[in-house]
Every structure is written in structure tokens, then in C-alpha cells.
Design an enzyme around this catalytic site. Sequence first.
Site, short mmCIF file in Angstrom:
data_model
loop_
_atom_site.label_atom_id
_atom_site.label_comp_id
_atom_site.label_asym_id
_atom_site.label_seq_id
_atom_site.Cartn_x
_atom_site.Cartn_y
_atom_site.Cartn_z
N ASN A 137 0.83 -1.20 0.00
CA ASN A 137 0.00 0.00 0.00
C ASN A 137 0.87 1.25 0.00
O ASN A 137 1.96 1.29 0.58
CB ASN A 137 -1.01 0.01 1.16
CG ASN A 137 -0.39 -0.21 2.53
OD1 ASN A 137 0.61 -0.90 2.67
ND2 ASN A 137 -1.01 0.37 3.53
N GLU A 161 0.26 5.21 0.68
CA GLU A 161 -0.68 6.23 1.14
C GLU A 161 -0.25 7.62 0.65
O GLU A 161 0.87 7.81 0.16
CB GLU A 161 -0.77 6.19 2.67
CG GLU A 161 -1.34 4.87 3.16
CD GLU A 161 -1.52 4.78 4.65
OE1 GLU A 161 -1.02 5.67 5.39
OE2 GLU A 161 -2.17 3.80 5.09
N CYS A 188 -4.20 0.64 -2.39
CA CYS A 188 -4.10 -0.63 -1.66
C CYS A 188 -3.03 -1.53 -2.26
O CYS A 188 -2.74 -1.48 -3.47
CB CYS A 188 -5.42 -1.38 -1.70
SG CYS A 188 -6.74 -0.66 -0.71
N GLU A 244 -3.16 -4.79 -2.82
CA GLU A 244 -3.65 -5.77 -3.78
C GLU A 244 -3.82 -5.16 -5.16
O GLU A 244 -3.46 -5.76 -6.17
CB GLU A 244 -4.99 -6.35 -3.31
CG GLU A 244 -4.93 -7.08 -1.97
CD GLU A 244 -5.19 -6.18 -0.78
OE1 GLU A 244 -4.85 -4.97 -0.84
OE2 GLU A 244 -5.71 -6.69 0.22
N CYS A 283 -10.63 -3.97 -3.90
CA CYS A 283 -9.60 -4.92 -4.34
C CYS A 283 -10.22 -6.24 -4.77
O CYS A 283 -9.74 -6.89 -5.70
CB CYS A 283 -8.57 -5.11 -3.24
SG CYS A 283 -7.55 -3.64 -2.99
N1 THU Z 1 -5.35 -1.40 2.54
C1 THU Z 1 -4.81 -2.27 1.61
O1 THU Z 1 -3.65 -2.13 1.21
N2 THU Z 1 -5.58 -3.27 1.18
C2 THU Z 1 -6.88 -3.47 1.52
O2 THU Z 1 -7.53 -4.38 1.00
C3 THU Z 1 -7.50 -2.61 2.52
C4 THU Z 1 -6.68 -1.52 3.06
C5 THU Z 1 -4.52 -0.30 3.01
C6 THU Z 1 -5.04 1.05 2.60
C7 THU Z 1 -4.43 1.94 3.67
O3 THU Z 1 -3.12 2.30 3.27
C8 THU Z 1 -4.34 1.05 4.88
O4 THU Z 1 -4.49 -0.28 4.41
C9 THU Z 1 -5.37 1.33 5.95
O5 THU Z 1 -6.64 1.30 5.42
#
Ligand code: THU
Length: 131
Positions: A43, A45, A54, A56, A90
Site C-alpha cells: 500500500n 498512502e 491498496c 492488492e 480490491c
Molecule cells: N489497505 C490495503 O492495502 N488493502 C486493503 O484491502 C484494505 C486496506 C490499506 C489502505 C491503507 O493504506 C491502509 O491499508 C489502511 O486502510
Amino acid sequence: MVDWEALVAAAAEVRARAHAPYSRFAVGAALLMEDGSIVTGCNVENRSYGLSLCAERNAVTAAVGRGLKKPLAVVVVTSSSPPSAPCGMCRETLRELVDDVPILLVNPEGERLERTLAELLPDSFVFPPPA
Ligand code: THU
């Protein structure tokens, strides 16, 4: 034959490179693709929170960019207990490529949950609708 341990190791490795200074929730995803290669994503941000990506979906877009469109197995590593499953976006993104795929959810404590995309996303959006 899926080498699940190789996928878990790859997802854990990429998770360590997550950019998650806001949530402090690092996610790593690894896809086994149709040519036997492993494609990963973490991920990423953003200070404008809604721009965050995300793990995935980053893995899926990386795979497609390599000309690979058929994930045969998916591993997601998070620190959650029980281990987190992919978010709805995702799930739909994976569903664009495959009807179903096994998804292993893992945390560093060794907890593992086995799911399938079909279990996680029943009655997914279909386009175009059946005639
Ligand atoms: N996140 C993912 O990488 N995959 C998911 O399926 C759900 C959430 C990440 C997004 C964000 O950077 C952090 O988790 C908290 O939500």
C-alpha cells in the site's frame, strides 16, 4: 502446485516497503501469475488520504503492466488478528481478471486464513449483463 511459502515470503518482503505513515497499517500482496512469476504490491498512502492505494490493486496493476492477467493464487500479509481480507475495491479488481482464485490471508504471528475470491465476493458486478 502453488508454492505458498514463496508467496508468503514475497508478500512479507514487499509489505516492509509499504508507505503507510498515516494509518501505520502496512499491507503486502503477492500474486502467483500464469507464467509462474510472482508479482507483488504494497500500500502507498498519500497526504491527501483518498489518493491512497491498496497493496492488492498495486499488485494487480503491476502484473497487468507486465502482460500478465491471470492470477492463480493470492497472498495478503497484514498485522491484523485475524488476518485482514482484501477490501471491496480490491476484490472487484481481482474479479476483473479471474472468476475465482484462492486467497491466503496471513499475519506475522503465523495465523492463516484460506479464502477464495468467490467466497469473498459473491454475486459480483457483471458487465455486460447476461443476455
Ligand atoms: N489497505 C490495503 O492495502 N488493502 C486493503 O484491502 C484494505 C486496506 C490499506 C489502505 C491503507 O493504506 C491502509 O491499508 C489502511 O486502510
